[in-house]
Design an enzyme around this catalytic site. Sequence first.
Site, PDB file in Angstrom:
ATOM      1  N   THR A  53       0.838  -1.192   0.000  1.00 38.04           N
ATOM      2  CA  THR A  53       0.000   0.000   0.000  1.00 38.04           C
ATOM      3  C   THR A  53       0.882   1.254   0.000  1.00 38.04           C
ATOM      4  OG1 THR A  53      -0.210  -0.130   2.403  1.00 38.04           O
ATOM      5  CG2 THR A  53      -1.963  -1.158   1.094  1.00 38.04           C
ATOM      6  N   THR A  55       1.343   4.429   1.574  1.00 34.34           N
ATOM      7  CA  THR A  55       2.056   5.010   2.721  1.00 34.34           C
ATOM      8  C   THR A  55       3.069   4.022   3.278  1.00 34.34           C
ATOM      9  OG1 THR A  55       0.170   6.406   3.262  1.00 34.34           O
ATOM     10  CG2 THR A  55       1.780   6.041   5.014  1.00 34.34           C
ATOM     11  N   CYS A  56       2.661   2.774   3.374  1.00 37.16           N
ATOM     12  CA  CYS A  56       3.531   1.732   3.921  1.00 37.16           C
ATOM     13  C   CYS A  56       4.778   1.538   3.067  1.00 37.16           C
ATOM     14  CB  CYS A  56       2.760   0.414   4.020  1.00 37.16           C
ATOM     15  SG  CYS A  56       1.162   0.549   4.840  1.00 37.16           S
ATOM     16  N   SER A  57       4.593   1.505   1.754  1.00 41.80           N
ATOM     17  CA  SER A  57       5.689   1.213   0.833  1.00 41.80           C
ATOM     18  C   SER A  57       6.557   2.425   0.533  1.00 41.80           C
ATOM     19  CB  SER A  57       5.135   0.670  -0.485  1.00 41.80           C
ATOM     20  OG  SER A  57       4.471  -0.551  -0.286  1.00 41.80           O
TER      21      SER A  57
END
Length: 182
Positions: A53, A55-57
Site C-alpha cells: 500500500t 504510505t507503507c511502501s
Amino acid sequence: MKAGATLPNVTFHTRVRDEAIEGPNPFRWEDKTTADYFAGKRVVLFSLPGAFTPTCSTYQLPGFENGHADFIAQGVDAIYCMSVNDSFVMNKWAESQNLSKVDVIPDGSGEFTRKMGMLVDKDNLGFGMRSWRYAAVINDGVVEAWFEEPGLADNHPEDPYGVSSPETVLSYLVDKKEPALA
C-alpha cells in the site's frame, strides 16, 4: 495496548528460505511464536494496514529500513514490520522493497493484531480485517513505548500517519537515553 502490557502469545505461520529445496520457490513452512521474535530482545515493531500500500511502501517501511543503523545505535536489537497479510505476500513485499535490515512478520489470520486490540475492518477499501497503524518499542515481550495513530475505528475514511513514523519512534529512543535535567 499501553506501556507495561505483555504481548499476546501467538504462533505465526512463516515461509523461510531453505537452500535444500530446489526450484523457483525454495521456501518451507516454519512456525514462529511471539517468544521467538521478542523474548530477550529490545525491538521496534510497527504494524500497518497492508503490504504494497502507498504510505507503507513509500514512507514507513523504507524509513525504518534506511534508519536501521540509527535504531541499533539506540539499543534496538531488531526492527519488525507486521501486517495482516500471509507469509507469501509479506515475503514478496520484502523482496520488492529490497529489505535487508527490517524483518517482516505475517499475521495472516490477524490473531496477534486482534489480541493487541488493533484489528479493524477496512471493507470501505476492499481490504477486510486489517491492522490499525501503530509502532511500539518492545523490551523482552513487554511494551516499553506505544505509538498509535489517532482515530482507531472500523472503516476509517483516512489512513493517519505520523505518530508511528520512524522519526517519531527514533526521537523517543534518543530522548530516553538523554540524562534527566535537574
